[in-house]
Design a protein around this motif. Structure first.
Motif, mmCIF file in Angstrom:
data_model
loop_
_atom_site.group_PDB
_atom_site.id
_atom_site.type_symbol
_atom_site.label_atom_id
_atom_site.label_comp_id
_atom_site.label_asym_id
_atom_site.label_seq_id
_atom_site.Cartn_x
_atom_site.Cartn_y
_atom_site.Cartn_z
ATOM 1 N N CYS A 144 7.027 -2.302 -3.008
ATOM 2 C CA CYS A 144 6.801 -3.346 -4.160
ATOM 3 C C CYS A 144 6.907 -4.508 -3.547
ATOM 4 O O CYS A 144 8.314 -4.871 -3.078
ATOM 5 C CB CYS A 144 7.693 -2.991 -5.780
ATOM 6 S SG CYS A 144 6.646 -3.613 -6.778
ATOM 7 N N ARG A 145 6.003 -5.372 -3.109
ATOM 8 C CA ARG A 145 6.181 -6.721 -3.141
ATOM 9 C C ARG A 145 4.982 -7.662 -3.967
ATOM 10 O O ARG A 145 4.440 -7.090 -4.879
ATOM 11 C CB ARG A 145 5.344 -7.090 -2.141
ATOM 12 C CG ARG A 145 6.023 -6.014 -0.307
ATOM 13 C CD ARG A 145 7.039 -6.769 0.096
ATOM 14 N NE ARG A 145 8.236 -6.114 1.045
ATOM 15 C CZ ARG A 145 8.878 -4.866 0.818
ATOM 16 N NH1 ARG A 145 9.272 -4.629 -0.195
ATOM 17 N NH2 ARG A 145 9.515 -4.624 2.190
ATOM 18 N N LEU B 197 2.784 -9.787 -4.647
ATOM 19 C CA LEU B 197 0.398 -9.658 -4.823
ATOM 20 C C LEU B 197 -0.088 -11.000 -5.031
ATOM 21 O O LEU B 197 0.456 -10.957 -6.183
ATOM 22 C CB LEU B 197 0.245 -8.115 -4.771
ATOM 23 C CG LEU B 197 1.208 -6.942 -4.447
ATOM 24 C CD1 LEU B 197 0.187 -6.046 -4.980
ATOM 25 C CD2 LEU B 197 1.110 -7.661 -2.972
ATOM 26 N N ARG C 62 0.697 -11.212 5.458
ATOM 27 C CA ARG C 62 1.988 -10.950 6.009
ATOM 28 C C ARG C 62 3.530 -12.027 6.048
ATOM 29 O O ARG C 62 4.213 -10.751 5.469
ATOM 30 C CB ARG C 62 1.859 -11.001 7.630
ATOM 31 C CG ARG C 62 0.920 -9.588 7.944
ATOM 32 C CD ARG C 62 1.341 -9.865 9.650
ATOM 33 N NE ARG C 62 1.157 -10.887 9.641
ATOM 34 C CZ ARG C 62 -0.465 -11.180 11.016
ATOM 35 N NH1 ARG C 62 -1.611 -9.900 10.278
ATOM 36 N NH2 ARG C 62 -0.788 -12.172 11.469
ATOM 37 N N HIS D 270 4.440 -11.080 1.911
ATOM 38 C CA HIS D 270 4.455 -9.616 1.756
ATOM 39 C C HIS D 270 6.009 -9.479 2.291
ATOM 40 O O HIS D 270 6.550 -8.150 1.805
ATOM 41 C CB HIS D 270 3.717 -8.337 2.156
ATOM 42 C CG HIS D 270 2.406 -8.816 2.021
ATOM 43 N ND1 HIS D 270 0.954 -8.016 2.393
ATOM 44 C CD2 HIS D 270 2.099 -9.263 0.498
ATOM 45 C CE1 HIS D 270 0.352 -8.255 1.178
ATOM 46 N NE2 HIS D 270 0.608 -8.823 0.497
ATOM 47 N N HIS E 212 -3.078 -2.242 7.303
ATOM 48 C CA HIS E 212 -2.493 -2.333 6.049
ATOM 49 C C HIS E 212 -2.932 -1.923 5.344
ATOM 50 O O HIS E 212 -2.931 -1.757 3.944
ATOM 51 C CB HIS E 212 -2.205 -3.742 5.679
ATOM 52 C CG HIS E 212 -1.690 -4.758 7.648
ATOM 53 N ND1 HIS E 212 -0.438 -4.854 7.491
ATOM 54 C CD2 HIS E 212 -1.633 -5.438 8.109
ATOM 55 C CE1 HIS E 212 0.436 -5.540 8.376
ATOM 56 N NE2 HIS E 212 -0.842 -5.881 8.641
ATOM 57 N N GLU F 225 3.223 -7.859 -9.130
ATOM 58 C CA GLU F 225 3.949 -6.601 -8.008
ATOM 59 C C GLU F 225 3.639 -5.845 -8.121
ATOM 60 O O GLU F 225 3.210 -5.447 -8.425
ATOM 61 C CB GLU F 225 5.467 -6.682 -8.671
ATOM 62 C CG GLU F 225 6.071 -7.898 -9.009
ATOM 63 C CD GLU F 225 7.890 -7.668 -8.590
ATOM 64 O OE1 GLU F 225 8.592 -6.720 -9.373
ATOM 65 O OE2 GLU F 225 8.725 -8.896 -8.673
ATOM 66 N N ASP G 167 -3.233 -6.190 -1.747
ATOM 67 C CA ASP G 167 -3.369 -7.211 -1.737
ATOM 68 C C ASP G 167 -4.439 -7.297 -0.555
ATOM 69 O O ASP G 167 -6.077 -8.745 -0.568
ATOM 70 C CB ASP G 167 -2.591 -8.583 -1.783
ATOM 71 C CG ASP G 167 -2.103 -9.408 -1.465
ATOM 72 O OD1 ASP G 167 -2.858 -10.322 -2.617
ATOM 73 O OD2 ASP G 167 -1.682 -9.936 -1.799
ATOM 74 N N HIS H 20 1.531 -2.983 -4.126
ATOM 75 C CA HIS H 20 1.689 -2.268 -3.132
ATOM 76 C C HIS H 20 0.848 -4.041 -2.005
ATOM 77 O O HIS H 20 -0.469 -3.328 -2.481
ATOM 78 C CB HIS H 20 1.334 -0.839 -2.829
ATOM 79 C CG HIS H 20 1.553 -0.088 -1.403
ATOM 80 N ND1 HIS H 20 0.557 -0.624 -0.169
ATOM 81 C CD2 HIS H 20 2.762 0.801 -0.980
ATOM 82 C CE1 HIS H 20 1.367 0.267 1.013
ATOM 83 N NE2 HIS H 20 2.261 0.922 0.647
ATOM 84 N N PRO H 21 1.704 -4.018 -1.383
ATOM 85 C CA PRO H 21 0.575 -4.565 -0.144
ATOM 86 C C PRO H 21 -0.453 -4.360 0.104
ATOM 87 O O PRO H 21 -1.137 -5.307 0.362
ATOM 88 C CB PRO H 21 1.443 -4.844 1.067
ATOM 89 C CG PRO H 21 2.818 -4.598 0.726
ATOM 90 C CD PRO H 21 3.010 -3.651 -0.137
ATOM 91 N N THR I 49 10.724 -9.100 -3.869
ATOM 92 C CA THR I 49 10.315 -9.074 -5.510
ATOM 93 C C THR I 49 11.352 -9.535 -6.715
ATOM 94 O O THR I 49 11.850 -9.290 -6.269
ATOM 95 C CB THR I 49 9.723 -7.501 -6.243
ATOM 96 O OG1 THR I 49 10.839 -6.404 -5.648
ATOM 97 C CG2 THR I 49 8.481 -6.874 -5.037
#
Length: 221
Positions: A112-113, A115, A97, A100, A182, A141, A147, A143-144, A104
């Protein structure tokens, strides 16, 4: 670079002592890009995420010079009984958490995050300053949900095996997925595909993927 004694070895990397403050992690196969990995580590560290410091100027594609951390891995702590499996799973969830929440470096996509894509108890070191996440060689980078699915798949593969640590892995997985919101269908499908294609996986680990995925799905029902 001149190095000292070998401190540890994994599926891909060897870690050597430089001095009391720094170590060198060397990729035996040249599969990754250690310098690029270091850039990601410095990015998340700049946003307060717990990772080792990196000396980018002294790092190369195969060698990463980073801060020497003290303390066991989370897995070691679970095995020796100093950390409960429930706490370990909850800590991995918290680390995901927190990661994320880091913006980025490049993407304009608001979903986008950054990862990690290999966040599990053996890649978390329990230092006097708290848990620190290591081994960012798979970071990208995206989508969470991917991950979370990768972390869940790693734990689930151990949980469905017949090793002594299977029950602990199941408890970690349960704590990790206490809030399964998630996870995404796309993330779980991609996580299985990536694990199957991972060249460091044994045949036995690949064989367990189907059962591991089914176990994860029980948390989504």
């Amino acid at each position: 670079m001149t190095t000292g004694k070998l401190l540890g070895t994994g599926r891909v990397n060897d870690v050597y002592e430089i001095d009391e403050a720094w170590v060198l992690r060397r990729d035996r196969h040249g599969w990754g890009d250690a310098a690029a990995e270091g850039v990601v580590m410095e990015h998340v560290r700049a946003h307060g995420y717990p990772v080792p410091r990196v000396r980018l100027a002294d790092s190369t594609r195969t060698d990463l010079v980073m801060e020497r951390l003290s303390g066991p891995t989370m897995l070691q702590a679970c095995l020796d009984g100093s950390l409960g499996a429930d706490e370990a799973g909850a800590t991995v969830a918290d680390l995901l958490r927190r990661l994320h929440a880091v913006p980025t470096r490049d993407s304009a996509d608001p979903d986008c995050r950054v990862l990690h894509l290999d966040l599990h108890p053996d890649n978390v070191m329990l230092t006097p300053d708290g848990p620190h996440v290591i081994d960012w060689s798979n970071a990208e980078e995206g989508h969470p949900g991917l991950d979370w699915a990768i972390s869940a798949m790693i734990l689930a593969q151990v949980a469905v095996d017949d090793e002594p640590i299977a029950d602990s892995a199941r408890a970690m997985l349960t704590a990790l997925l206490a809030d399964p919101s998630h996870l995404t269908e796309a993330g779980l499908t991609e996580a299985r595909r990536r694990r199957a294609a991972n060249p460091t996986m044994s045949r036995r680990e690949v064989e367990l993927l189907g059962e591991a995925e089914e176990l994860i799905r029980t948390f989504l029902r």
